[in-house]
Design a protein around this motif. Structure first.
Motif, PDB file in Angstrom:
ATOM      1  N   ALA A 164       8.870  23.368  66.734  1.00 28.40           N
ATOM      2  CA  ALA A 164       7.745  24.158  66.224  1.00 28.40           C
ATOM      3  C   ALA A 164       7.647  24.130  64.779  1.00 28.40           C
ATOM      4  O   ALA A 164       6.637  23.816  64.178  1.00 28.40           O
ATOM      5  CB  ALA A 164       8.025  25.527  66.816  1.00 28.40           C
ATOM      6  N   PHE A 165       8.968  23.781  64.022  1.00 32.61           N
ATOM      7  CA  PHE A 165       8.994  23.874  62.552  1.00 32.61           C
ATOM      8  C   PHE A 165       8.368  22.224  62.223  1.00 32.61           C
ATOM      9  O   PHE A 165       7.600  22.232  61.355  1.00 32.61           O
ATOM     10  CB  PHE A 165      10.364  24.044  62.160  1.00 32.61           C
ATOM     11  N   TYR A 166       8.848  21.332  62.920  1.00 30.19           N
ATOM     12  CA  TYR A 166       8.510  20.012  62.651  1.00 30.19           C
ATOM     13  C   TYR A 166       6.967  19.615  62.616  1.00 30.19           C
ATOM     14  O   TYR A 166       6.632  18.832  61.772  1.00 30.19           O
ATOM     15  CB  TYR A 166       9.426  18.825  63.405  1.00 30.19           C
ATOM     16  N   ARG A 167       6.564  20.062  63.601  1.00 32.25           N
ATOM     17  CA  ARG A 167       5.008  19.735  63.701  1.00 32.25           C
ATOM     18  C   ARG A 167       4.216  20.361  62.699  1.00 32.25           C
ATOM     19  O   ARG A 167       3.021  20.112  62.426  1.00 32.25           O
ATOM     20  CB  ARG A 167       4.427  20.639  64.993  1.00 32.25           C
ATOM     21  N   LEU A 168       4.666  21.288  61.750  1.00 32.41           N
ATOM     22  CA  LEU A 168       3.986  21.917  60.570  1.00 32.41           C
ATOM     23  C   LEU A 168       3.797  20.866  59.554  1.00 32.41           C
ATOM     24  O   LEU A 168       2.942  20.916  58.630  1.00 32.41           O
ATOM     25  CB  LEU A 168       4.813  23.020  60.055  1.00 32.41           C
ATOM     26  N   LEU A 169       4.611  19.729  59.737  1.00 32.70           N
ATOM     27  CA  LEU A 169       4.654  18.573  58.619  1.00 32.70           C
ATOM     28  C   LEU A 169       3.664  17.545  59.064  1.00 32.70           C
ATOM     29  O   LEU A 169       3.583  16.466  58.399  1.00 32.70           O
ATOM     30  CB  LEU A 169       5.677  17.924  58.626  1.00 32.70           C
ATOM     31  N   GLY A 170       2.635  17.776  60.169  1.00 33.15           N
ATOM     32  CA  GLY A 170       1.740  16.767  60.332  1.00 33.15           C
ATOM     33  C   GLY A 170       1.437  16.359  61.590  1.00 33.15           C
ATOM     34  O   GLY A 170       0.442  16.088  61.884  1.00 33.15           O
ATOM     35  N   ASP A 171       2.509  16.162  62.356  1.00 27.96           N
ATOM     36  CA  ASP A 171       2.478  15.606  63.721  1.00 27.96           C
ATOM     37  C   ASP A 171       2.392  16.747  64.684  1.00 27.96           C
ATOM     38  O   ASP A 171       3.195  17.382  65.313  1.00 27.96           O
ATOM     39  CB  ASP A 171       3.937  14.754  64.205  1.00 27.96           C
ATOM     40  N   ARG A 172       1.247  17.111  65.050  1.00 32.64           N
ATOM     41  CA  ARG A 172       0.813  18.331  65.875  1.00 32.64           C
ATOM     42  C   ARG A 172       0.478  18.030  67.378  1.00 32.64           C
ATOM     43  O   ARG A 172      -0.414  18.617  67.902  1.00 32.64           O
ATOM     44  CB  ARG A 172      -0.194  19.078  65.175  1.00 32.64           C
ATOM     45  N   HIS A 173       0.926  16.793  67.736  1.00 36.31           N
ATOM     46  CA  HIS A 173       0.386  16.580  69.089  1.00 36.31           C
ATOM     47  C   HIS A 173       1.307  17.778  69.951  1.00 36.31           C
ATOM     48  O   HIS A 173       2.176  18.098  69.930  1.00 36.31           O
ATOM     49  CB  HIS A 173       1.514  14.992  69.443  1.00 36.31           C
ATOM     50  N   ALA A 174       0.416  17.921  70.997  1.00 34.18           N
ATOM     51  CA  ALA A 174       0.699  19.036  71.800  1.00 34.18           C
ATOM     52  C   ALA A 174       1.961  19.244  72.440  1.00 34.18           C
ATOM     53  O   ALA A 174       2.444  20.077  72.938  1.00 34.18           O
ATOM     54  CB  ALA A 174      -0.668  19.494  72.644  1.00 34.18           C
ATOM     55  N   MET A 175       2.225  18.103  72.968  1.00 35.13           N
ATOM     56  CA  MET A 175       3.286  17.625  73.803  1.00 35.13           C
ATOM     57  C   MET A 175       4.493  18.375  73.373  1.00 35.13           C
ATOM     58  O   MET A 175       5.548  18.503  74.189  1.00 35.13           O
ATOM     59  CB  MET A 175       3.524  16.127  74.284  1.00 35.13           C
ATOM     60  N   HIS A 176       4.761  18.535  71.975  1.00 30.65           N
ATOM     61  CA  HIS A 176       6.007  18.912  71.443  1.00 30.65           C
ATOM     62  C   HIS A 176       6.078  20.605  71.197  1.00 30.65           C
ATOM     63  O   HIS A 176       7.014  21.026  70.957  1.00 30.65           O
ATOM     64  CB  HIS A 176       5.978  18.385  70.007  1.00 30.65           C
ATOM     65  N   THR A 183       4.036  18.523  80.215  1.00 29.17           N
ATOM     66  CA  THR A 183       3.886  18.115  81.709  1.00 29.17           C
ATOM     67  C   THR A 183       3.046  16.784  82.165  1.00 29.17           C
ATOM     68  O   THR A 183       3.347  15.923  82.937  1.00 29.17           O
ATOM     69  CB  THR A 183       3.660  19.251  82.812  1.00 29.17           C
ATOM     70  N   ALA A 184       1.921  17.151  81.357  1.00 28.40           N
ATOM     71  CA  ALA A 184       0.900  15.851  81.333  1.00 28.40           C
ATOM     72  C   ALA A 184       1.747  14.580  81.019  1.00 28.40           C
ATOM     73  O   ALA A 184       1.165  13.469  81.264  1.00 28.40           O
ATOM     74  CB  ALA A 184      -0.272  16.031  80.630  1.00 28.40           C
ATOM     75  N   ALA A 185       2.621  14.848  79.937  1.00 28.67           N
ATOM     76  CA  ALA A 185       3.150  13.355  79.444  1.00 28.67           C
ATOM     77  C   ALA A 185       4.495  13.119  80.335  1.00 28.67           C
ATOM     78  O   ALA A 185       4.964  12.021  79.748  1.00 28.67           O
ATOM     79  CB  ALA A 185       3.565  13.676  77.871  1.00 28.67           C
ATOM     80  N   GLY A 186       4.578  13.837  81.183  1.00 28.40           N
ATOM     81  CA  GLY A 186       5.723  13.394  82.232  1.00 28.40           C
ATOM     82  C   GLY A 186       6.966  14.054  81.675  1.00 28.40           C
ATOM     83  O   GLY A 186       8.179  13.768  82.464  1.00 28.40           O
ATOM     84  N   MET A 187       7.001  15.182  80.932  1.00 26.78           N
ATOM     85  CA  MET A 187       8.514  15.973  80.578  1.00 26.78           C
ATOM     86  C   MET A 187       8.224  17.156  81.339  1.00 26.78           C
ATOM     87  O   MET A 187       7.212  17.870  81.482  1.00 26.78           O
ATOM     88  CB  MET A 187       8.411  15.912  79.140  1.00 26.78           C
ATOM     89  N   ASP A 188       9.399  17.800  81.585  1.00 22.99           N
ATOM     90  CA  ASP A 188       9.388  19.120  82.169  1.00 22.99           C
ATOM     91  C   ASP A 188       9.075  20.096  81.200  1.00 22.99           C
ATOM     92  O   ASP A 188       9.242  21.284  81.526  1.00 22.99           O
ATOM     93  CB  ASP A 188      10.680  19.263  83.036  1.00 22.99           C
ATOM     94  N   ARG A 189       9.394  19.879  79.742  1.00 18.51           N
ATOM     95  CA  ARG A 189       9.048  20.995  78.766  1.00 18.51           C
ATOM     96  C   ARG A 189       8.767  20.373  77.545  1.00 18.51           C
ATOM     97  O   ARG A 189       9.054  18.872  77.405  1.00 18.51           O
ATOM     98  CB  ARG A 189      10.528  21.726  78.603  1.00 18.51           C
ATOM     99  N   PRO A 190       8.313  21.032  76.667  1.00 19.91           N
ATOM    100  CA  PRO A 190       8.185  20.357  75.182  1.00 19.91           C
ATOM    101  C   PRO A 190       9.459  19.961  74.736  1.00 19.91           C
ATOM    102  O   PRO A 190      10.820  20.027  74.819  1.00 19.91           O
ATOM    103  CB  PRO A 190       7.670  21.353  74.319  1.00 19.91           C
ATOM    104  N   PHE A 191       9.356  18.564  73.888  1.00 22.71           N
ATOM    105  CA  PHE A 191      10.366  17.732  73.652  1.00 22.71           C
ATOM    106  C   PHE A 191      10.318  17.601  71.955  1.00 22.71           C
ATOM    107  O   PHE A 191       9.255  17.774  71.151  1.00 22.71           O
ATOM    108  CB  PHE A 191      10.577  16.398  74.111  1.00 22.71           C
ATOM    109  N   LEU A 192      11.319  17.271  71.305  1.00 24.94           N
ATOM    110  CA  LEU A 192      11.571  16.975  69.947  1.00 24.94           C
ATOM    111  C   LEU A 192      10.730  15.724  69.395  1.00 24.94           C
ATOM    112  O   LEU A 192      10.970  14.813  70.268  1.00 24.94           O
ATOM    113  CB  LEU A 192      12.925  17.004  69.872  1.00 24.94           C
ATOM    114  N   HIS A 193      10.233  15.556  68.364  1.00 27.49           N
ATOM    115  CA  HIS A 193       9.774  14.648  67.762  1.00 27.49           C
ATOM    116  C   HIS A 193      10.753  13.504  67.612  1.00 27.49           C
ATOM    117  O   HIS A 193      11.861  13.847  67.066  1.00 27.49           O
ATOM    118  CB  HIS A 193       8.932  14.743  66.462  1.00 27.49           C
ATOM    119  N   GLY A 194      10.451  12.111  67.978  1.00 33.44           N
ATOM    120  CA  GLY A 194      11.378  11.235  67.641  1.00 33.44           C
ATOM    121  C   GLY A 194      11.859  11.035  66.202  1.00 33.44           C
ATOM    122  O   GLY A 194      13.145  11.037  65.882  1.00 33.44           O
TER     123      GLY A 194
END
Length: 295
Positions: A164-176, A183-194
């Motif tokens: 939630a903090f990291y996405r404020l730096l520009g990568d706001r893809h919803a899967m995080h 879930t649409a991206a194949g994960m069971d919950r939001p995941f951390l940016h690589g």
């Protein structure tokens, strides 16, 4: 061999700017402790080199918007960063991007998006299902882990609010952040940016090598699987002097005497490989960010 029509495609030029607040927020988002005043306090601030990747995030996003791949199925496969000079606590840069290569993996393609400026060169490798089969080169194989016990056995502790903090730096893809998008991206919950996981791994590595994380000169790693906010990762590091037959021998620029090189990988507690083929080089002397290298 056939080349993809996207190979060599120019993605334009963009001027990016940042403030001390941005650099401090980044350090906190990737795990810098509040008592590391040289990373979180403007009076003595040193900017983490991986902060540059937030300034260049526009480029892989721009390629997706042009329709090179399906943005809902493409994933960030690996990242490279070459630091030419440190970033000041605040400033402005003109960055230029292009598709430096497109590799054919059969059922998928890998797009290399290179962003360059006078301070850094960063390359995103985007794995895009359904874009291969055009008859191009496959590209290099996955780097093998060193054939010896790790020199350093460390850990990376993430926290529940980190994505939630990291996405404020520009990568706001919803899967995080959004469970439905994850879930649409194949994960069971939001995941951390690589890129957040990768930057967080550099703190224990730098400590183990006896260097400052702001001394990073080169970095490369593959994202094998996502980490989730709150995960504790096991981090293995294989240290070696630049130019020897162990870690870092094939990293550009490794001829700098005294630099510290390391290969590394990160594993989740359930045994999943999260980061593989990791390589980093740290300088032992920081160049002056105001120095003109062509003077």
């Amino acid at each position: 061999m056939n080349a993809s029509p996207w190979e060599g495609r120019a993605l334009g030029t963009r001027t990016v700017s940042w403030t001390e607040r941005d650099a401090i927020l980044y350090a906190l988002a990737v795990g810098a402790p509040a008592d590391r005043l040289d990373l979180v306090y403007e009076e003595r601030l040193r900017v983490l080199p991986t902060f540059a990747l937030t300034l260049a995030q526009w480029a892989p996003d721009a390629l997706g918007e042009l329709g090179a791949f399906n943005v809902t199925t493409a994933v960030h496969g690996s990242q490279r960063l070459l630091v030419h000079r440190p970033l000041e606590p605040s400033g402005e840069l003109t960055t230029t991007a292009r598709v430096s290569a497109v590799r054919d993996k059969g059922a998928a393609a890998v797009f290399d998006v290179e962003v360059s400026c006078d301070r850094f060169t960063a390359t995103w490798s985007i794995f895009a299902p359904g874009c291969g089969g055009f008859g191009g080169e496959r590209g290099p194989s996955v780097p093998r882990r060193p054939d010896r016990p790790a020199d350093h056995t460390l850990s990376v502790v993430t926290h529940a609010r980190q994505a939630a903090f990291y996405r404020l730096l520009g990568d706001r893809h919803a899967m995080h952040i959004d469970p439905d998008a994850a879930t649409a991206a194949g994960m069971d919950r939001p995941f951390l940016h690589g890129l957040c996981t990768l930057a967080a791994s550099l703190f224990p590595l730098a400590d183990a090598l006896g260097v400052h994380p702001a001394e990073l000169a080169e970095l490369e790693a593959r994202f094998a699987a996502p980490a989730f906010p709150g995960d504790r990762l096991g981090l293995s590091g294989w240290a070696g002097a630049p130019g020897d037959d162990s870690p870092g021998r094939d990293m550009p620029g490794d001829d700098s005497a005294g630099d510290r090189a390391v290969r590394f990988e990160a594993m989740a507690e359930d045994g999943r490989a999260v980061l593989t083929g990791g390589r980093a080089r740290f300088r032992t002397t920081i160049p002056d960010p105001t120095e003109n290298p062509d003077a």
